[in-house]
Design an enzyme around this catalytic site. Structure first.
Site, PDB file in Angstrom:
ATOM      1  N   CYS A 101       0.775  -1.233  -0.081  1.00 26.54           N
ATOM      2  CA  CYS A 101       0.004   0.092  -0.062  1.00 26.54           C
ATOM      3  C   CYS A 101       0.776   1.316   0.049  1.00 26.54           C
ATOM      4  O   CYS A 101       1.890   1.296   0.774  1.00 26.54           O
ATOM      5  CB  CYS A 101      -0.911   0.046   1.118  1.00 26.54           C
ATOM      6  SG  CYS A 101      -2.024   1.547   1.300  1.00 26.54           S
ATOM      7  N   CYS A 136      -0.656   5.853   7.259  1.00 21.42           N
ATOM      8  CA  CYS A 136      -1.880   5.374   7.655  1.00 21.42           C
ATOM      9  C   CYS A 136      -2.005   4.579   9.018  1.00 21.42           C
ATOM     10  O   CYS A 136      -1.033   3.576   9.010  1.00 21.42           O
ATOM     11  CB  CYS A 136      -2.630   4.612   6.479  1.00 21.42           C
ATOM     12  SG  CYS A 136      -4.475   3.807   7.165  1.00 21.42           S
ATOM     13  N   CYS A 170      -7.030   1.908  -0.350  1.00 17.46           N
ATOM     14  CA  CYS A 170      -6.619   0.872   0.892  1.00 17.46           C
ATOM     15  C   CYS A 170      -6.734  -0.577   0.436  1.00 17.46           C
ATOM     16  O   CYS A 170      -7.595  -1.067   0.011  1.00 17.46           O
ATOM     17  CB  CYS A 170      -7.748   0.975   1.990  1.00 17.46           C
ATOM     18  SG  CYS A 170      -7.681  -0.078   3.459  1.00 17.46           S
ATOM     19  N   ASN A 189     -22.204 -17.744  14.829  1.00 22.52           N
ATOM     20  CA  ASN A 189     -21.193 -18.006  14.028  1.00 22.52           C
ATOM     21  C   ASN A 189     -20.688 -19.451  14.130  1.00 22.52           C
ATOM     22  O   ASN A 189     -20.501 -20.465  13.003  1.00 22.52           O
ATOM     23  CB  ASN A 189     -20.026 -16.965  13.924  1.00 22.52           C
ATOM     24  CG  ASN A 189     -19.007 -17.092  13.039  1.00 22.52           C
ATOM     25  OD1 ASN A 189     -19.433 -17.054  11.808  1.00 22.52           O
ATOM     26  ND2 ASN A 189     -17.839 -17.152  13.511  1.00 22.52           N
ATOM     27  N   CYS A 244      -9.008 -13.079  20.647  1.00 20.58           N
ATOM     28  CA  CYS A 244      -8.639 -12.279  19.684  1.00 20.58           C
ATOM     29  C   CYS A 244      -7.429 -11.335  20.388  1.00 20.58           C
ATOM     30  O   CYS A 244      -6.968 -10.337  20.266  1.00 20.58           O
ATOM     31  CB  CYS A 244      -9.451 -11.203  19.240  1.00 20.58           C
ATOM     32  SG  CYS A 244     -10.588 -10.314  20.675  1.00 20.58           S
TER      33      CYS A 244
END
Length: 494
Positions: free
Chosen positions: A104, A110, A192, A354, A449
């Site tokens: 990118c 960013c 992006c 999920n 996570c």
């Protein structure tokens, strides 16, 4: 490749204007990278025998962005605290073999990515070493078997995002995107590469659109959610939804421009004039005949072909951002649980189902799945998706799992479960740990996570009589410092 890992410093407290001015006058300094921090930044120290280094700082750590192990980098110090400093890499003398050209053009400015300078295979190996170090340090253990890293799409994978918007009068142009790294300012993006390409390559067009609006100063945010276009679901053709957060009423002319732009791309258009309860869709009639759920809800879809399951969700619902990894993760979790027909399974922090629906497929109609989630809206969505997929042997309950739930019917002593699946938020499942032994589950799969809270909760599970049989990492958030992990525990029997 192994690294001696160091915990990353807190990112709270950005440098003051006075500090930034002082540091701007300091010349760049050469550092040798000896370690990596948990967030992937290089770690160096001020060396007493280096003529470039202030001897009064000898031994002080420096956390250096975009640096890799054993590199010698020229870096600019951007923040100085009592016990550590932070810096950005300007150039590299001896590049690491896994260093790559960032895909990118906005990388380093960013804040959406932090590791694009590193080959993705190197990134995921590093993330596994982070998990291994935390398990050893916090739980005093290692898995009996390390799982191979689970990988999927590594570019164009992100299907959920909040993009800031700001109109800059001096430039007569709008900014749309993520914040600059270590800043409250929006990065000036044209594209992006981690966002799904349906949106990632539309940023320039979105900027142009917003610039033409009468209310361009009042557009604060675009919240994006994307699903899949599925042949068996006619409504899924509009698989991109964008919520436009506006701080002032929109004129008829502005609404017409937005509607035309979205219609050309077959995007769903939502407006949000106030809080989240004000979000409403304006591009179509809500009573969609082809909605999977009753009453019609959601409008976005994703598919698990291995299980023959289709899920419907709304733009504000929590869903995994990387659909390719999500498919593999669900299959892996089911394999690790080794479910048999007729077994009972408890899915904690189940969201919209999920994992729950795939678990129900595995245990068959003679088995049963209980899903628990803190949000009434999400458990209702899970129940509707179960019904839409012809699953009647799953039931969903709303319960804040950080509070006492021992009185709930699904948690009473007579309700024993053969297997548990836990997929908590970043804070982990600490409040649940003390109750898990009462369920008497033989097998537990924990999806995380945050490897730090997984390691903490692993210690609690070991103390409760479980052993850690498997663990591994999943490339859910490629090119970022975020780590998605999975672990399997088995009850120790005499």
């Amino acid at each position: 490749m192994t690294h001696s890992l160091i915990a990353s410093p807190s990112k709270k407290g950005r440098p003051t204007a006075r500090m930034r001015k002082r540091l701007a006058e300091v010349a760049p300094i050469d550092f040798h990278i000896t370690n990596l921090a948990h967030d992937g930044r290089g770690v160096a120290i001020y060396e007493a025998d280096n003529p470039q280094h202030n001897p009064d700082k000898a031994g002080k750590k420096v956390f250096i962005s975009f640096a890799l192990p054993n590199e010698t980098v020229c870096a600019k110090v951007t923040s100085s605290k009592k016990t550590f400093e932070e810096a950005d890499t300007l150039s590299i003398t001896n590049p690491h073999p896994e260093r790559q050209e960032p895909p990118c053009p906005h990388f380093t400015r960013c804040g959406g990515c932090s590791l694009q300078h590193w080959d993705p295979d190197g990134q995921i190996r590093f993330k596994q070493s982070v998990l291994a170090e935390l398990l050893l340090h916090q739980a005093g253990t290692a898995p009996e078997h390390w799982l191979s890293p689970l990988v999927g799409d590594r570019l164009g994978y992100r299907t959920k995002a909040r993009l800031g918007v700001r109109y800059v009068a001096k430039k007569q142009s709008a900014l749309v995107g993520f914040r600059e790294r270590a800043s409250n300012f929006l990065a000036d993006l044209q594209e992006c590469h981690i966002l799904d390409s349906r949106l990632g390559y539309e940023i320039t067009n979105l900027k142009t659109l917003i610039t033409t609006l009468q209310a361009k100063d009042a557009i604060a945010q675009l919240e994006v959610a994307m699903g899949e276009t599925l042949d068996h679901v006619p409504d899924s053709a509009k698989s991109v939804a964008v919520i436009v957060r506006h701080m002032a009423p929109l004129s008829d002319d502005d609404l017409a421009k937005l509607s035309e732009f979205f219609a050309q791309r077959q995007w769903q258009l939502f407006l949000q004039p106030k809080g989240s309860d004000s979000v409403h869709r304006i591009d179509t009639d809500h009573a969609r005949a082809s909605s999977l759920t009753t009453p019609p809800t959601g409008g976005l879809f994703y598919h698990l072909p291995e299980f023959g399951l289709t899920y419907e969700f709304s733009p504000l619902d929590f869903t995994q951002v990387n659909l390719s990894v999500n498919r593999k993760m669900i299959a892996l979790a089911c394999d690790l649980l080794d479910l048999q027909a007729g077994e009972r399974v408890l899915d904690l922090f189940c969201g919209l189902g999920n994992f729950s629906l795939a678990l129900a497929k595995k245990v068959g109609e003679t088995g049963f799945v209980v899903g628990v989630e803190g949000s009434n809206e999400m458990t209702e969505r899970a129940a509707m998706n179960a019904a839409a997929n012809g699953i009647s042997h799953a039931k969903f309950y709303a319960q804040d799992l950080t509070q006492d739930f021992s009185h709930q019917p699904w948690a009473t002593g007579e309700n024993q479960f053969d297997a548990l699946l836990i997929d908590p938020p970043r804070s982990g499942a600490w409040e649940v740990m003390s109750y898990l032994p009462k369920f008497n589950a033989k097998r537990i799969v924990y999806v995380s996570c945050n490897p730090a809270t997984l390691a903490r909760d692993t210690k609690a599970l070991i103390d409760a009589g479980y052993r850690l049989t498997h663990a591994g990492v999943m490339d859910m958030f490629s090119h970022t410092g975020h780590v998605e992990s999975i672990a399997r525990f088995e009850k120790i029997t005499d």
